[in-house]
Scaffold this motif. Structure first.
Motif, short mmCIF file in Angstrom:
data_model
loop_
_atom_site.label_atom_id
_atom_site.label_comp_id
_atom_site.label_asym_id
_atom_site.label_seq_id
_atom_site.Cartn_x
_atom_site.Cartn_y
_atom_site.Cartn_z
N ARG A 22 44.72 22.38 79.27
CA ARG A 22 46.23 21.99 80.14
C ARG A 22 46.86 22.93 79.73
O ARG A 22 48.09 22.93 80.26
CB ARG A 22 46.08 21.06 80.83
CG ARG A 22 44.19 20.09 82.27
CD ARG A 22 44.77 19.22 82.33
NE ARG A 22 44.19 17.97 81.51
CZ ARG A 22 44.07 17.06 81.66
NH1 ARG A 22 44.01 15.97 82.88
NH2 ARG A 22 44.49 15.94 80.36
N ASN A 23 47.08 21.84 78.23
CA ASN A 23 48.23 22.00 77.35
C ASN A 23 48.48 23.97 77.14
O ASN A 23 49.01 24.46 77.22
CB ASN A 23 48.42 21.60 76.11
CG ASN A 23 48.94 20.15 75.96
OD1 ASN A 23 49.49 19.81 76.59
ND2 ASN A 23 48.29 19.47 75.44
N LEU A 24 47.29 24.29 77.17
CA LEU A 24 47.30 25.99 77.40
C LEU A 24 47.72 26.21 77.88
O LEU A 24 48.60 27.55 78.09
CB LEU A 24 45.22 26.58 76.71
CG LEU A 24 45.34 28.01 76.47
CD1 LEU A 24 46.57 28.52 76.20
CD2 LEU A 24 43.73 28.48 76.12
N GLY A 25 47.20 26.22 79.31
CA GLY A 25 48.02 26.04 80.65
C GLY A 25 49.58 26.42 80.80
O GLY A 25 50.42 27.91 81.42
N ALA A 26 50.05 25.44 79.56
CA ALA A 26 51.00 25.02 80.25
C ALA A 26 51.98 25.91 79.85
O ALA A 26 52.96 26.48 79.94
CB ALA A 26 51.82 23.90 79.84
N VAL A 27 51.79 26.55 78.19
CA VAL A 27 52.43 27.39 77.41
C VAL A 27 52.22 28.52 77.93
O VAL A 27 53.04 29.04 77.93
CB VAL A 27 51.15 27.30 75.87
CG1 VAL A 27 52.09 28.00 74.63
CG2 VAL A 27 51.35 26.05 75.34
N VAL A 28 50.96 29.00 78.86
CA VAL A 28 50.75 30.26 78.99
C VAL A 28 51.93 30.53 80.10
O VAL A 28 53.02 31.57 80.61
CB VAL A 28 49.90 30.32 79.71
CG1 VAL A 28 49.86 31.84 80.61
CG2 VAL A 28 48.70 30.74 78.74
N ARG A 29 52.42 29.32 80.84
CA ARG A 29 53.22 29.30 82.64
C ARG A 29 54.90 29.55 81.54
O ARG A 29 55.56 30.24 81.72
CB ARG A 29 53.23 28.05 83.16
CG ARG A 29 53.53 27.79 84.40
CD ARG A 29 53.34 27.23 85.19
NE ARG A 29 54.50 26.47 86.46
CZ ARG A 29 54.38 25.65 86.98
NH1 ARG A 29 53.10 25.10 86.89
NH2 ARG A 29 55.03 25.96 88.23
N SER A 30 54.82 28.98 80.44
CA SER A 30 56.24 29.03 80.15
C SER A 30 56.52 29.57 79.10
O SER A 30 57.46 31.01 79.28
CB SER A 30 56.41 27.70 78.64
OG SER A 30 55.69 26.32 79.03
N VAL A 31 55.19 30.45 78.19
CA VAL A 31 55.33 32.10 77.96
C VAL A 31 55.90 32.97 78.64
O VAL A 31 57.00 34.19 78.77
CB VAL A 31 54.10 32.09 76.95
CG1 VAL A 31 54.56 33.98 77.09
CG2 VAL A 31 54.10 31.00 76.01
#
Length: 313
Positions: free
Chosen positions: A176-185
């Motif tokens: 979920r942290n990876l998904g949040a980072v992808v969204r921010s990028v």
């Protein structure tokens, strides 16, 4: 002789051995389909079993590698995955399933997608596929994620005439942290995310859902060795900026964010690993007047990406 007279008579009707074709030719049904395509045939069942076994094995690696296929199980998880646009190849539905609202909604979403196969399977088969998990009659197969190569992220940025803005994750294990980072990028016009191959979160269905669909347009690369990948970026003239609570610089003071940069985010508990920290050109901290000890990876990456995007306007 009597028999010969009957065969040679001019009586209308079918003649012996004609099969009725002299009066009206029989209509053909076309060529017989292969055994693998005949419903219920032993060879078709064998082919379907072989396909299911192949789906459960890890896909061969490409240039950036592929993850293993994944099963999403349960009525609510399957429905949410379909609603959020998680890539899927097959929706398995239990035979004689209790057709409640969630089942109907999942079937409708799968049908609207148009590229998802619907397969009915007996409960014992679904139990085997999911290793006995409580699938509630619905199982969604997510295909292997095809990772980019670390070099591809920087190359794509330069092809667009832009300085690379990449986030690398060190020791982040929550998808979920990876998904949040992808969204921010994606939100701050970054060019991709880099993750290690081992002991790190990958692009699972959970990561896809958290990314809110942005994973479809923001590449994720995977490195066999994160330290070596960062060193290769350094040799290419890209600054490596690591986030650390005891960093020597504050993010508002770091001019390196204006040029080609890789922002390295560690885990919430341990931070950056020793080798990765030593590879960084700069170690920066996020000032937190409220006194919090740390931020999770998704929030920390979003803060630094905002600062980098603000400086690049």
């Amino acid at each position: 002789m009597a028999a010969n007279n009957r065969r040679m008579s001019g009586k209308k009707g079918a003649q012996v051995g004609s099969g009725g074709k002299r009066r009206r030719a029989l209509e053909g049904k076309g060529p017989t389909p292969p055994a693998e395509m005949r419903k219920g045939h032993q060879k078709q069942r064998a082919a379907q079993a072989k396909a299911r076994r192949a789906a459960g094995r890890q896909a061969p690696r490409g240039r950036g590698g592929k993850s293993a296929s994944e099963m999403v199980v349960g009525r609510n998880p399957v429905y949410e995955a379909l609603r959020e646009g998680v890539p899927a190849t097959t929706l398995y539905v239990q035979q004689f399933i209790d057709n409640d609202e969630r089942v109907r909604e999942a079937l409708q979403l799968a049908g609207e997608r148009g590229d998802i196969h619907l397969m009915e399977a007996p409960r014992p088969e679904l139990d085997r596929m999911t290793n006995g998990l409580n699938h509630q009659g619905l199982v969604l197969q997510v295909p292997p994620y095809e990772y980019a190569h670390p070099e591809d992220l920087a190359a794509a940025a330069y092809d667009q005439g832009e300085d690379p803005l990449i986030v690398a994750l060190d020791g982040v294990t929550d998808p979920r942290n990876l998904g949040a980072v992808v969204r921010s990028v994606s939100a701050f016009a970054g060019h991709g995310v880099l993750v290690p191959e081992r002991r790190a979160a990958g692009m699972t269905a959970s990561a896809w859902k958290t990314s809110a669909g942005t994973a479809a347009r923001t590449p994720v690369a995977r490195a066999t060795n994160l330290t070596r990948a960062l060193e290769a970026y350094k040799k290419a003239g890209i600054a490596i900026v690591g986030l650390a609570a005891d960093g020597e610089h504050e993010i508002g003071e770091l001019d390196a964010l204006e040029g080609p940069v890789v922002i390295v985010v560690g885990s919430e508990g341990k931070g950056l690993s020793r080798l990765v920290g030593e590879t960084c050109d700069f170690r920066v901290r996020i000032p937190m007047p409220g006194g919090a000890e740390s931020l999770n990876a998704g929030v920390a990456a979003g803060v630094v990406l905002y600062e980098a995007a603000r400086r690049r306007r």
